[in-house]
Scaffold this motif. Sequence first.
Motif, short mmCIF file in Angstrom:
data_model
loop_
_atom_site.label_atom_id
_atom_site.label_comp_id
_atom_site.label_asym_id
_atom_site.label_seq_id
_atom_site.Cartn_x
_atom_site.Cartn_y
_atom_site.Cartn_z
N THR A 41 23.18 1.50 29.31
CA THR A 41 23.75 0.71 30.41
C THR A 41 24.13 -0.67 29.89
N GLY A 42 25.01 -1.32 30.63
CA GLY A 42 25.44 -2.66 30.22
C GLY A 42 26.13 -3.38 31.37
N LEU A 43 26.40 -4.66 31.16
CA LEU A 43 27.08 -5.51 32.13
C LEU A 43 28.41 -5.96 31.56
N VAL A 44 29.45 -5.93 32.38
CA VAL A 44 30.76 -6.46 32.00
C VAL A 44 31.17 -7.49 33.03
N THR A 45 31.55 -8.69 32.58
CA THR A 45 32.12 -9.69 33.47
C THR A 45 33.53 -10.01 33.01
N GLY A 46 34.38 -10.32 33.97
CA GLY A 46 35.76 -10.64 33.62
C GLY A 46 36.73 -9.86 34.48
N PRO A 47 38.02 -9.98 34.20
CA PRO A 47 39.04 -9.31 35.00
C PRO A 47 38.95 -7.79 34.91
N LEU A 48 39.36 -7.13 35.99
CA LEU A 48 39.33 -5.67 36.04
C LEU A 48 40.63 -5.14 36.62
N THR A 49 41.20 -4.18 35.93
CA THR A 49 42.33 -3.40 36.42
C THR A 49 42.07 -1.96 36.01
N PRO A 50 42.82 -1.00 36.53
CA PRO A 50 42.64 0.38 36.07
C PRO A 50 42.76 0.53 34.56
N ALA A 51 43.70 -0.17 33.94
CA ALA A 51 43.87 -0.06 32.48
C ALA A 51 42.67 -0.62 31.73
N ARG A 85 18.50 -10.75 35.83
CA ARG A 85 17.62 -11.40 34.87
C ARG A 85 16.96 -10.34 34.00
N ARG A 86 17.28 -10.41 32.71
CA ARG A 86 16.71 -9.50 31.71
C ARG A 86 16.88 -8.04 32.13
N ALA A 87 18.06 -7.74 32.66
CA ALA A 87 18.30 -6.41 33.23
C ALA A 87 19.06 -5.46 32.31
N PHE A 88 19.71 -6.01 31.25
CA PHE A 88 20.60 -5.18 30.44
C PHE A 88 20.30 -5.35 28.95
N ALA A 89 20.60 -4.29 28.20
CA ALA A 89 20.52 -4.38 26.74
C ALA A 89 21.85 -4.80 26.14
N LEU A 90 22.91 -4.80 26.95
CA LEU A 90 24.26 -5.15 26.50
C LEU A 90 24.96 -5.93 27.59
N ARG A 111 23.28 -14.78 28.64
CA ARG A 111 22.07 -14.50 27.86
C ARG A 111 20.91 -14.13 28.78
N GLY A 112 20.83 -14.78 29.94
CA GLY A 112 19.75 -14.50 30.87
C GLY A 112 19.79 -13.10 31.46
N THR A 113 20.95 -12.45 31.40
CA THR A 113 21.03 -11.08 31.91
C THR A 113 20.48 -10.06 30.92
N LEU A 114 20.23 -10.50 29.67
CA LEU A 114 19.84 -9.58 28.61
C LEU A 114 18.32 -9.47 28.47
N ALA A 115 17.88 -8.26 28.24
CA ALA A 115 16.49 -8.05 27.83
C ALA A 115 16.33 -8.55 26.40
#
Length: 273
Positions: A41-51, A85-90, A111-115
Amino acid sequence: MMFDRTRLASRPRLAEADFLHTFAAREIVERLALVNRRFATGLVTGPLTPAIREVWAEAAVDFTYAGPALADAPDVVADVRLPFRRAFALAISINEIHVADDPVTMLGELRGTLAADGLFLGAVPSAGTLDELADALLVAEAELSDGAAMRVAPFADVRRWGNGLSRAGFALPVADEMRLTVRYDNLAHLLRDIGAMGLKGILAARRPAPRRLFERAEAVYRARYGDPDGRLRATFAFAFLSGWAPDPSQQKPAKRGSATHSLEAALKKLERG
């Protein structure tokens, strides 16, 4: 406050000009494939479109998407402050940290979102981006008025981005740069893409620009940065960032003065050889 980030929350034409975002996302996916670890699992932040979503799907990671624009249909609508908080490995971020008033704080949020021992990968525009446009507007406005306003946001160089990773608390920080040249038929097409990306008018302190400014700026642009076939070059530089959430198991640089052999002796040995 330098930036008006509400612009990022309203960009309905993003899919018309998402080629830079897909370029950055694909580069990150390729770099992720070189990491000797698999992420479920991981977190992505930023713009999103179908492509852009299609590119992230190639990573074979179950991503949670976070972003400021409800129209992008992220899983979580959030900007700068992230509710994890410390929820993702990526954790991954593309093309939004550079328009934060305090990019180091935003990096710290990621960084705070990472385990512990989690990996961060990011892409941000860096120094050199849109230099041609900034120069043409500056010259044109200086000719037409008593002064010139800042109309293109400043971009930090890759070294400052690397320092920002360290200041945000990442271990083993790395930053490198790639450049991309895009060619346009005219200045209006370049400005249209910038608007579709939600980056037109992103500066909080804006001064209205008369139409004749852009007419003169295009003439300057063509004289200085036009190709023989009449098209205009636009430079986009990207700093690609990586860092790890600190963990005791990680490698650490040797302490100063702990070397057992001197550089001088090694060089003399090479000379004798």
